[in-house]
Design an enzyme around this catalytic site. Structure first.
Site, PDB file in Angstrom:
ATOM      1  N   THR A  61       0.818  -1.216   0.000  1.00  8.41           N
ATOM      2  CA  THR A  61       0.000   0.000   0.000  1.00  8.41           C
ATOM      3  C   THR A  61       0.851   1.265   0.000  1.00  8.41           C
ATOM      4  O   THR A  61       0.378   2.343  -0.373  1.00  8.41           O
ATOM      5  CB  THR A  61      -0.939  -0.008   1.231  1.00  8.41           C
ATOM      6  OG1 THR A  61      -1.875   1.054   1.110  1.00  8.41           O
ATOM      7  CG2 THR A  61      -0.179   0.151   2.535  1.00  8.41           C
ATOM      8  N   LYS A  62       2.122   1.140   0.388  1.00  6.65           N
ATOM      9  CA  LYS A  62       2.989   2.314   0.493  1.00  6.65           C
ATOM     10  C   LYS A  62       3.337   2.917  -0.862  1.00  6.65           C
ATOM     11  O   LYS A  62       3.794   4.059  -0.939  1.00  6.65           O
ATOM     12  CB  LYS A  62       4.272   1.966   1.255  1.00  6.65           C
ATOM     13  CG  LYS A  62       4.039   1.501   2.691  1.00  6.65           C
ATOM     14  CD  LYS A  62       3.385   2.559   3.558  1.00  6.65           C
ATOM     15  CE  LYS A  62       3.321   2.122   5.016  1.00  6.65           C
ATOM     16  NZ  LYS A  62       2.655   3.107   5.872  1.00  6.65           N
TER      17      LYS A  62
END
Length: 360
Positions: A61-62
Site C-alpha cells: 500500500t505504500k
C-alpha cells in the site's frame, strides 16, 4: 517524401493503438482488487473482503503514498531531479520510495529499524537505496532511533528532502484520494465496516475520512499491537509510556503518537499478539491462497477477535486492508526456524513443515 511522412505517421498511430502498454511501472499503482474471503471466515457472521495491496507494483500500500508525496513535492518545487529523498521506514515505504526515485531520477537514503526483515533490507539495497539500520527498541528521542538518524542525515545531506511520513498530512491525503474512493466504488457504497492496521495511521485515517463522509455509519476498526501506545491513546487521549515494550510485527503500532493518525475517525482499536498474527498469516496462505504479509495476518486475527465481541452480523460487509506481500517475510513468519525461535510452535500450533524429498 510527403507521402512517406504521412505513411510513417499513420503507421506510428496504428502501432500505438496495437501495443497496449504502460509508460512505466508507476502507472500500475492503485486500483487494487477486492477479493472475497471464503474459508478463513466461514464460521463468522458477515461478508468479508480483502483489499489486497500486494497487487501494487511495489507489492504494498505504500506505493500510493510514495508516488503521491513525491509528485506533490515536485509540484511545490521542493524536489528537483538529482535531489536526495530521505525517509524513516519499516521497509515497505522505503521500497516504494526507492522504486519511484529510480523512475524520477532521485537518490534515496533510508533509515530502517533492526526489526525489518533481512529480505526487506536486501530489496531496498537492490533498488539502489543507501540503508541505515537503527536499533528498534530505543525511545523515539534517542539519538540512535531511526527518526533522529533520518533527521541528522537530512541536515548533513545537501539537496535532500526528508519525507517524514509519520507527521505528514500528505500520507492521509494519498489514501483519501485513492484507497477510500476505490473501496466505496468497489462495494457500490455497501461497505459497513473497514478494518485496517495502524502504524503511521495514513492508510486507516485517509480511507476512513473519505468513507465516513460518504456514510457516517460505517464502522472504522483499527488494529494495534501489544507493545504499542495507539489503542490506549485512542481511548484516553493520554500517552502512556508503560505500554511500550518490544514486539515483532513490522509496520503495526507505534511508540509515539503519529500526527498522521486521525483518532476521531476510528471507532475502536483491537490489539493482537505477535504469535496469533503469525499463525493467521500462514492460515491465509494455506486456506485462501493469499500469500500476504505479517500485518495482513494481524488484520485477520483482529477480525476473529472483533467477531467474538459481536461486532458483525449477517448483513455486515467488512473490507479488510491487507497491506503487503508475503515475499517480504520469508525469513520471518514463513520460516519454520524463525517461528521455532520465537516459541510460536506449541501443542496447539505444531510445526507444519512440509517434508522436502530429494530425488537421488
Amino acid at each position: 517524401m510527403e507521402l512517406n511522412k504521412k505513411e510513417s505517421l499513420i503507421n506510428y498511430f496504428f502501432m500505438k493503438e496495437e501495443i497496449k502498454a504502460y509508460n512505466n511501472i508507476l502507472e500500475l499503482i492503485g486500483n487494487t482488487p477486492l477479493i472475497k474471503l471464503n474459508k478463513v471466515t466461514q464460521e463468522l457472521k458477515g461478508n468479508f473482503y480483502a483489499k489486497v495491496e500486494a497487487f501494487n507494483p511495489g507489492h504494498s500500500t505504500k506505493d500510493r503514498i510514495a508516488l503521491f508525496i513525491i509528485e506533490e513535492a515536485e509540484r511545490r518545487g521542493i524536489l528537483t531531479p538529482g535531489d536526495t529523498i530521505i525517509e524513516t521506514t519499516s521497509g515497505n515505504t522505503g521500497f516504494s520510495l526507492a522504486m519511484v526515485s529510480i523512475i524520477k531520477g532521485y537518490n534515496c537514503i533510508l533509515a530502517v529499524t533492526s526489526k525489518s526483515s533481512k529480505d526487506k533490507i536486501d530489496m531496498l539495497r537492490a533498488l539502489g537505496a543507501k540503508v541505515y539500520v537503527c536499533p528498534a527498541h530505543v525511545s523515539a528521542d534517542d539519538e540512535r532511533s531511526y527518526y533522529n538518524v533520518a533527521k541528522r542525515l537530512h541536515e548533513e545531506t545537501k539537496g535532500s528532502v526528508y519525507i517524514n511520513q509519520y507527521f505528514n498530512q500528505l500520507n492521509v491525503d494519498a489514501h483519501y484520494k485513492s484507497t477510500g474512493p476505490e473501496i466505496w466504488n468497489q462495494t457500490n457504497g455497501k461497505i459497513t465496516h473497514l478494518i485496517a492496521c495502524s502504524g503511521t495511521g495514513g492508510t486507516i485515517s485517509g480511507t476512513a475520512k473519505f468513507l465516513k463522509e460518504k456514510n457516517p455509519n460505517i464502522r472504522i476498526l483499527g488494529v494495534d499491537a501489544f507493545g504499542s501506545v495507539l489503542k490506549k491513546y485512542h481511548e484516553t487521549r493520554e500517552f502512556d509510556n508503560s505500554e511500550i515494550y518490544p514486539y515483532r510485527i513490522e509496520g503495526l503500532g507505534k511508540n509515539l503518537i503519529p500526527s498522521a493518525t486521525d483518532f476521531d475517525v476510528i471507532d475502536k482499536f483491537m490489539k493482537v499478539t505477535d504469535e496469533e498474527s503469525a499463525h493467521s498469516t500462514r492460515e491465509l496462505a494455506k486456506t485462501e491462497g493469499l500469500f500476504v504479509g505479517y500485518t495482513s495476518g494481524a488484520v485477520l486475527q483482529a477480525i476473529k477477535q472483533y467477531a467474538e465481541e459481536g461486532e458483525f452480523d449477517e448483513n455486515s460487509n467488512i473490507i479488510a486492508i491487507f497491506p503487503d506481500h508475503g515475499s517480504r517475510y520469508m525469513s520471518k513468519v514463513f520460516s519454520d526456524d524463525w517461528m521455532n525461535e520465537q516459541g510460536f510452535f506449541d501443542s496447539i500450533n505444531e510445526e507444519e513443515a512440509q517434508k522436502i524429498e530429494f530425488i537421488k
